[in-house]
Design a protein around this motif. Structure first.
Motif, PDB file in Angstrom:
ATOM      1  N   GLU A  98       0.874  -1.172   0.000  1.00  0.00           N
ATOM      2  CA  GLU A  98       0.000   0.000   0.000  1.00  0.00           C
ATOM      3  C   GLU A  98       0.908   1.217   0.000  1.00  0.00           C
ATOM      4  OE1 GLU A  98      -3.511  -0.187   2.732  1.00  0.00           O
ATOM      5  OE2 GLU A  98      -2.374  -1.894   3.496  1.00  0.00           O
ATOM      6  N   GLY A  99       1.069   1.838  -1.145  1.00  0.00           N
ATOM      7  CA  GLY A  99       2.015   2.953  -1.248  1.00  0.00           C
ATOM      8  C   GLY A  99       3.401   2.461  -0.899  1.00  0.00           C
ATOM      9  N   THR A 100       4.009   3.057   0.127  1.00  0.00           N
ATOM     10  CA  THR A 100       5.353   2.647   0.548  1.00  0.00           C
ATOM     11  C   THR A 100       5.324   1.561   1.623  1.00  0.00           C
ATOM     12  OG1 THR A 100       5.421   4.436   2.176  1.00  0.00           O
ATOM     13  CG2 THR A 100       6.338   4.906  -0.011  1.00  0.00           C
ATOM     14  N   SER A 101       4.135   1.206   2.089  1.00  0.00           N
ATOM     15  CA  SER A 101       3.999   0.184   3.125  1.00  0.00           C
ATOM     16  C   SER A 101       4.000  -1.216   2.494  1.00  0.00           C
ATOM     17  CB  SER A 101       2.690   0.414   3.882  1.00  0.00           C
ATOM     18  OG  SER A 101       2.461  -0.629   4.806  1.00  0.00           O
ATOM     19  N   PHE A 102       4.706  -2.136   3.116  1.00  0.00           N
ATOM     20  CA  PHE A 102       4.784  -3.524   2.641  1.00  0.00           C
ATOM     21  C   PHE A 102       4.513  -4.461   3.810  1.00  0.00           C
ATOM     22  CE2 PHE A 102       7.293  -7.430   1.937  1.00  0.00           C
ATOM     23  CZ  PHE A 102       6.659  -7.886   0.796  1.00  0.00           C
ATOM     24  N   THR A 103       3.549  -5.370   3.623  1.00  0.00           N
ATOM     25  CA  THR A 103       3.227  -6.356   4.655  1.00  0.00           C
ATOM     26  C   THR A 103       3.392  -7.752   4.060  1.00  0.00           C
ATOM     27  OG1 THR A 103       1.597  -4.821   5.578  1.00  0.00           O
ATOM     28  CG2 THR A 103       1.494  -7.121   6.308  1.00  0.00           C
ATOM     29  N   PRO A 104       4.460  -8.452   4.442  1.00  0.00           N
ATOM     30  CA  PRO A 104       4.651  -9.805   3.912  1.00  0.00           C
ATOM     31  C   PRO A 104       3.728 -10.809   4.597  1.00  0.00           C
ATOM     32  CG  PRO A 104       6.412  -9.275   5.432  1.00  0.00           C
ATOM     33  CD  PRO A 104       5.549  -8.040   5.312  1.00  0.00           C
TER      34      PRO A 104
ATOM     35  N   ASP B 149      -4.075   8.640   1.637  1.00  0.00           N
ATOM     36  CA  ASP B 149      -3.338   9.346   0.594  1.00  0.00           C
ATOM     37  C   ASP B 149      -2.778   8.369  -0.426  1.00  0.00           C
ATOM     38  OD1 ASP B 149      -3.840  11.818   1.693  1.00  0.00           O
ATOM     39  OD2 ASP B 149      -1.999  11.848   2.864  1.00  0.00           O
ATOM     40  N   ASP B 150      -2.527   7.130   0.002  1.00  0.00           N
ATOM     41  CA  ASP B 150      -2.067   6.102  -0.928  1.00  0.00           C
ATOM     42  C   ASP B 150      -3.265   5.628  -1.733  1.00  0.00           C
ATOM     43  OD1 ASP B 150       0.559   6.179   0.048  1.00  0.00           O
ATOM     44  OD2 ASP B 150       0.072   4.781   1.649  1.00  0.00           O
ATOM     45  N   ARG B 151      -3.152   5.625  -3.044  1.00  0.00           N
ATOM     46  CA  ARG B 151      -4.285   5.303  -3.906  1.00  0.00           C
ATOM     47  C   ARG B 151      -4.080   4.015  -4.696  1.00  0.00           C
ATOM     48  NH1 ARG B 151      -8.726   8.966  -3.495  1.00  0.00           N
ATOM     49  NH2 ARG B 151      -7.914  10.685  -2.295  1.00  0.00           N
TER      50      ARG B 151
END
Length: 88
Positions: free
Chosen positions: A10-16, A49-51
């Motif tokens: 999600e945008g700059t967020s990464f969840t493995p 803000d992340d689209r």
């Protein structure tokens, strides 16, 4: 039954996905990834803000086998049109 991992961006967020899920086939995993991306998009995109939300599906060897991307684009008309009847 093959195991698939759904990593979320999600945008700059990464969840493995450290656990994964078992599905009968890649077709079933694809459908579930699309549902997951749509649900995340429905809940988070309109207020964030992340689209863009991306679900990367990996096989049991942690190799990417498909990617699902959901995005939201808002295009406002500026200035806003006026009501021809004069109502607000």
């Amino acid at each position: 039954m093959p195991r698939f991992f759904f990593d979320i961006r999600e945008g700059t967020s990464f969840t493995p996905d450290e656990i994964g899920l078992d599905f009968d086939s890649i077709d079933v995993a694809e459908r579930e990834a699309a549902i997951a991306a749509a649900e995340i998009g429905r809940d988070r995109l309109p207020v964030s803000d992340d689209r863009v939300v991306t679900v990367e599906v990996k096989n049991e060897h942690r190799q990417r086998v498909l990617t699902i991307t959901i995005s939201l684009e808002v295009d406002r008309v500026v200035p806003a049109p006026t009501d021809p009847k004069g109502a607000s």
